[in-house]
Design an enzyme around this catalytic site. Structure first.
Site, PDB file in Angstrom:
ATOM      1  N   ALA A 134     -28.983-167.213 -37.151  1.00 13.16           N
ATOM      2  CA  ALA A 134     -30.478-166.639 -37.334  1.00 13.16           C
ATOM      3  C   ALA A 134     -30.190-165.518 -36.491  1.00 13.16           C
ATOM      4  CB  ALA A 134     -31.052-167.698 -36.699  1.00 13.16           C
ATOM      5  N   GLY A 142     -23.686-163.902 -43.420  1.00 10.34           N
ATOM      6  CA  GLY A 142     -25.022-164.927 -43.895  1.00 10.34           C
ATOM      7  C   GLY A 142     -25.360-165.044 -45.411  1.00 10.34           C
ATOM      8  N   ASP A 170     -39.757-177.707 -35.338  1.00 14.50           N
ATOM      9  CA  ASP A 170     -41.053-177.165 -35.724  1.00 14.50           C
ATOM     10  C   ASP A 170     -42.735-177.392 -35.415  1.00 14.50           C
ATOM     11  OD1 ASP A 170     -42.192-174.840 -36.980  1.00 14.50           O
ATOM     12  OD2 ASP A 170     -40.543-174.668 -38.130  1.00 14.50           O
ATOM     13  N   GLU A 182     -23.875-156.773 -32.051  1.00 13.64           N
ATOM     14  CA  GLU A 182     -23.124-157.119 -33.027  1.00 13.64           C
ATOM     15  C   GLU A 182     -22.056-155.847 -33.862  1.00 13.64           C
ATOM     16  OE1 GLU A 182     -25.618-160.544 -35.548  1.00 13.64           O
ATOM     17  OE2 GLU A 182     -26.605-158.734 -36.029  1.00 13.64           O
ATOM     18  N   ASP A 200     -22.722-166.485 -37.049  1.00 14.16           N
ATOM     19  CA  ASP A 200     -23.053-165.562 -37.316  1.00 14.16           C
ATOM     20  C   ASP A 200     -23.215-164.210 -37.153  1.00 14.16           C
ATOM     21  OD1 ASP A 200     -21.971-164.264 -40.341  1.00 14.16           O
ATOM     22  OD2 ASP A 200     -23.812-164.444 -40.601  1.00 14.16           O
ATOM     23  N   HIS A 229     -21.801-161.058 -39.145  1.00 14.12           N
ATOM     24  CA  HIS A 229     -23.478-162.061 -40.211  1.00 14.12           C
ATOM     25  C   HIS A 229     -23.447-160.696 -41.389  1.00 14.12           C
ATOM     26  CE1 HIS A 229     -27.420-160.648 -38.550  1.00 14.12           C
ATOM     27  NE2 HIS A 229     -27.725-161.514 -39.624  1.00 14.12           N
TER      28      HIS A 229
END
Length: 308
Positions: free
Chosen positions: A224, A275, A163, A254, A249, A273
């Site tokens: 993400a 999560g 990061d 989508e 995911d 999706h």
């Protein structure tokens, strides 16, 4: 107060909102709307210009790429979100996907359903233990920290983190050994996960060139946003064997359908999706997004404002 809400949220949160505001589900009279609450719907600059009374745009979730945050800032409209509400749920799903990939659970389930196995514990169907492996995490936010904790404390993995906004000392406090480049992280990791917001600088962060740096036999998870990876390059990496397996995911388009060629691969697993799609996460996100929206409309400062 008039609040726009067209998508499903936790019923008690929706009830609380209706007790304190007039709730509408269309933009037919957008000029009367004081607040907009969205999950996946888009909010554009053009919409903001029409919504003369708009004071707050509230995201039920984390990713704000469907909201023109810069346009909101320019117009003095507060954007808020719920960055911690679904963190546990997304973290748990991510860990589950790594287990699925390493133990080939999707293939095992499909094989059983199709009657392909002729014995128990087939000698040509071996999995891989997670215990003691190296886990590489791109991004070190709330969800990433929860994943790292589970992987380290539960499976004894070595946790690397990349990061650019986090220094080595803070990385260690969050549970990561900091590495200075994505390339180094990929080359050292048996399992790689990415948790970053979708912004111009992160689009295709895992590019075609990056797939050349993955360690042989590595697996990859993306829960993400779809566009943080190059889906075509991911497909080629899975076909060529640069990656052992992957799970997503989130996707560019989508929910994913059979038109996405990734779904034709036996070493790829897709979920729509989900999560943050748990009872607990929906309750936390729903209650928070409503109470925070009402807080802003009542002239108070939000707990989780979105910053550019």
């Amino acid at each position: 107060m008039v609040v726009y809400l067209s998508e499903y949220i936790y019923p008690k949160a929706a009830e609380l909102l209706r007790q304190q505001a007039t709730v509408v589900d269309t933009f037919e009279n957008i000029e009367e709307i004081d607040a907009i609450i969205v999950r996946g719907a888009s909010v554009t600059a053009e919409m903001m210009d029409r919504a003369k009374k708009l004071k707050v745009i509230a995201k039920h979730g984390i990713g704000c790429n469907s909201i023109d945050v810069e346009a909101a800032k320019q117009r003095g409209i507060q954007v808020i979100y719920t960055p911690t509400a679904n963190a546990d749920s997304v973290a748990e799903l991510t860990v589950a996907l790594f287990l699925l990939l390493q133990r080939r659970l999707y293939e095992a389930n499909e094989g059983c359903r199709a009657g392909r196995f002729t014995s128990i514990a087939p000698r040509d169907f071996l999995g891989t233990e997670i215990l003691g492996k190296t886990f590489g995490q791109i991004g070190m936010g709330n969800i990433a920290q929860r994943i790292a904790h589970i992987m380290n404390k539960g499976f004894g993995v070595k946790v690397l983190g990349y990061d650019p906004f986090i220094n080595a000392e803070e990385s260690a406090r969050r549970g990561f050994e900091k590495v200075d480049s994505i390339e180094e992280l990929l080359e050292r990791s048996d399992m790689v996960n990415i948790n970053v917001p979708l912004v111009p600088s992160t689009e295709h962060m895992i590019s075609r060139e990056m797939f050349d740096h993955f360690k042989p036999g590595a697996v990859f998870v993306n829960a993400a946003r779809g566009a943080v990876i190059d889906e075509d390059a991911l497909y080629d990496a899975l076909v060529s064997g640069k990656l052992k397996a992957a799970a997503c995911d989130t996707f560019v388009d989508e929910p994913p359908t059979g038109e996405n060629k990734l779904l034709s691969l036996p070493n790829f697993s897709a979920t729509p999706h989900i999560g943050g799609n748990t009872y607990e996460a929906l309750e936390k996100a729903g209650m928070e997004v409503v109470t925070e929206t009402l807080r802003v409309l009542n002239g108070e400062k939000p707990i989780h404002p979105v910053h550019l």
